[in-house]
Design an enzyme around this catalytic site. Structure first.
Site, PDB file in Angstrom:
ATOM      1  N   GLY A  15      -5.569  10.385   3.313  1.00 55.89           N
ATOM      2  CA  GLY A  15      -4.814  11.299   4.138  1.00 55.89           C
ATOM      3  C   GLY A  15      -3.707  12.021   3.400  1.00 55.89           C
ATOM      4  O   GLY A  15      -3.795  12.291   2.198  1.00 55.89           O
ATOM      5  N   HIS A  16      -2.641  12.308   4.121  1.00 50.12           N
ATOM      6  CA  HIS A  16      -1.553  13.152   3.639  1.00 50.12           C
ATOM      7  C   HIS A  16      -0.830  12.524   2.447  1.00 50.12           C
ATOM      8  O   HIS A  16      -0.646  13.158   1.410  1.00 50.12           O
ATOM      9  CB  HIS A  16      -0.583  13.377   4.802  1.00 50.12           C
ATOM     10  CG  HIS A  16       0.527  14.338   4.518  1.00 50.12           C
ATOM     11  ND1 HIS A  16       0.321  15.669   4.225  1.00 50.12           N
ATOM     12  CD2 HIS A  16       1.884  14.153   4.494  1.00 50.12           C
ATOM     13  CE1 HIS A  16       1.489  16.264   4.036  1.00 50.12           C
ATOM     14  NE2 HIS A  16       2.448  15.367   4.190  1.00 50.12           N
ATOM     15  N   PHE A  17      -0.415  11.265   2.584  1.00 47.35           N
ATOM     16  CA  PHE A  17       0.297  10.565   1.509  1.00 47.35           C
ATOM     17  C   PHE A  17      -0.733   9.932   0.561  1.00 47.35           C
ATOM     18  O   PHE A  17      -0.875   8.715   0.479  1.00 47.35           O
ATOM     19  CB  PHE A  17       1.229   9.504   2.087  1.00 47.35           C
ATOM     20  CG  PHE A  17       2.533  10.048   2.607  1.00 47.35           C
ATOM     21  CD1 PHE A  17       3.641  10.164   1.786  1.00 47.35           C
ATOM     22  CD2 PHE A  17       2.654  10.451   3.928  1.00 47.35           C
ATOM     23  CE1 PHE A  17       4.850  10.666   2.252  1.00 47.35           C
ATOM     24  CE2 PHE A  17       3.861  10.954   4.413  1.00 47.35           C
ATOM     25  CZ  PHE A  17       4.956  11.070   3.572  1.00 47.35           C
ATOM     26  N   ALA A  18      -1.427  10.775  -0.183  1.00 45.41           N
ATOM     27  CA  ALA A  18      -2.563  10.320  -0.989  1.00 45.41           C
ATOM     28  C   ALA A  18      -2.174   9.274  -2.032  1.00 45.41           C
ATOM     29  O   ALA A  18      -2.955   8.374  -2.333  1.00 45.41           O
ATOM     30  CB  ALA A  18      -3.223  11.517  -1.669  1.00 45.41           C
ATOM     31  N   ASP A  66      -6.213  14.961   5.354  1.00 45.91           N
ATOM     32  CA  ASP A  66      -4.864  15.333   5.783  1.00 45.91           C
ATOM     33  C   ASP A  66      -4.951  16.107   7.103  1.00 45.91           C
ATOM     34  O   ASP A  66      -5.624  17.137   7.169  1.00 45.91           O
ATOM     35  CB  ASP A  66      -4.227  16.202   4.692  1.00 45.91           C
ATOM     36  CG  ASP A  66      -2.758  16.474   4.917  1.00 45.91           C
ATOM     37  OD1 ASP A  66      -2.307  16.484   6.075  1.00 45.91           O
ATOM     38  OD2 ASP A  66      -2.048  16.697   3.921  1.00 45.91           O
TER      39      ASP A  66
END
Length: 286
Positions: free
Chosen positions: A259-262, A233
């Site tokens: 990343g961020h939107f796992a 992330d």
């Protein structure tokens, strides 16, 4: 194979017409899903399909996001978002639930938790920060923005930036459907939505100021906690995930190469962890 029926409803909360998705038996353990920026409840569609046949899942859109309709003059702040979610919880009669906090869902959810500690049967944190060590340099720069720097915020509201939030840090970008960022951008481009996001960006520093209070709540109440985190992330780094263990040593931590939107890439790995967690703590969230 059991596929849940998913209802798409609205409920009025102090003049805000809150849209929400709901699935599963109401007498089953309840999971309140709080979405992130710049998304809405649609980010949980696959998770709802995976778990909604046996658990009660509820996912609202905040004011300024998704299908929720806020009146002209609504004052956008994180306190205001939490006020609406608190009213939403009351409107649906949700007295006890497991809280899923992702990204913006962390500052909204932790405000709710500190106001209603008796409502929180458990906590699932997915790239939802509550510690200064979890802030990347990029995040710190974003938080430092203020009036007069609107253009820098607006630069984060473009299709390129929205897509980048989904694909950045992913180990297999082909596993990430384009639907999420496409729908997010549709909502960002609606009249008035960019202004609401600018207001929230300038208010983000209020969340950092509350980190010590949220940490104190975690130490005092020690909720059963599952942490699932995309370690790549660019905003909320993995040190923020590990920091929870200082206040909730019994928490279960899983880091993923994404990343961020796992959930977009790692749902097949994360969903079973959520099922196991709900089986252990869910009996207290009905």
């Amino acid at each position: 194979m059991n596929v849940p029926n998913v209802a798409h409803r609205f409920v009025d909360v102090a003049g805000v017409r809150v849209f929400y998705r709901e699935a599963g038996p109401v007498d089953a353990p309840t999971l309140l899903l709080l979405h992130g920026f710049p998304s809405a409840s649609h980010q949980f569609r696959r998770l709802i399909d995976a778990l909604g046949d046996r658990y009660h899942l509820v996912a609202p859109d905040y004011p300024g996001f998704g299908h929720t309709e806020a009146p002209d003059g609504f004052g956008y702040s994180f306190d205001a978002l939490a006020d609406v979610v608190e009213g939403f919880v009351d409107g649906l009669g949700l007295e006890r639930f497991v809280l899923y906090a992702f990204d913006f869902g962390a500052p909204v959810g932790f405000r709710l938790a500190t106001r209603r500690p008796e409502a929180i049967a458990g906590l699932i944190v997915q790239n939802g920060n509550a510690y200064e060590e979890g802030l990347s340099d990029l995040a710190r720069g974003f938080i430092a923005l203020g009036p007069g720097e609107e253009e820098q915020v607006l630069g984060l509201l473009t299709l390129e930036a929205t897509r980048g939030q989904y694909e950045g840090g992913a180990s297999d970008p082909e596993a990430i459907a384009p639907d999420g960022w496409t729908l997010d951008q549709h909502f960002l481009d609606l009249p008035g939505r960019k202004e609401s996001q600018v207001a929230l960006a300038f208010d983000y520093k209020s969340n950092v100021a509350l980190y010590p209070a949220w940490q104190a709540w975690l130490r005092e109440h020690r909720p059963p906690t599952l942490i699932v985190w995309g370690r790549n992330d660019p905003f909320f780094v993995e040190e923020g995930a590990k920091a929870f263990l200082g206040d909730v040593p019994e928490a279960e931590l899983h880091l993923f190469d994404t990343g961020h939107f796992a959930l977009e890439e790692k749902l097949p790995q994360i969903a079973p962890l959520i099922v196991d967690f709900l089986e252990r703590v869910g009996k207290d969230s009905k």
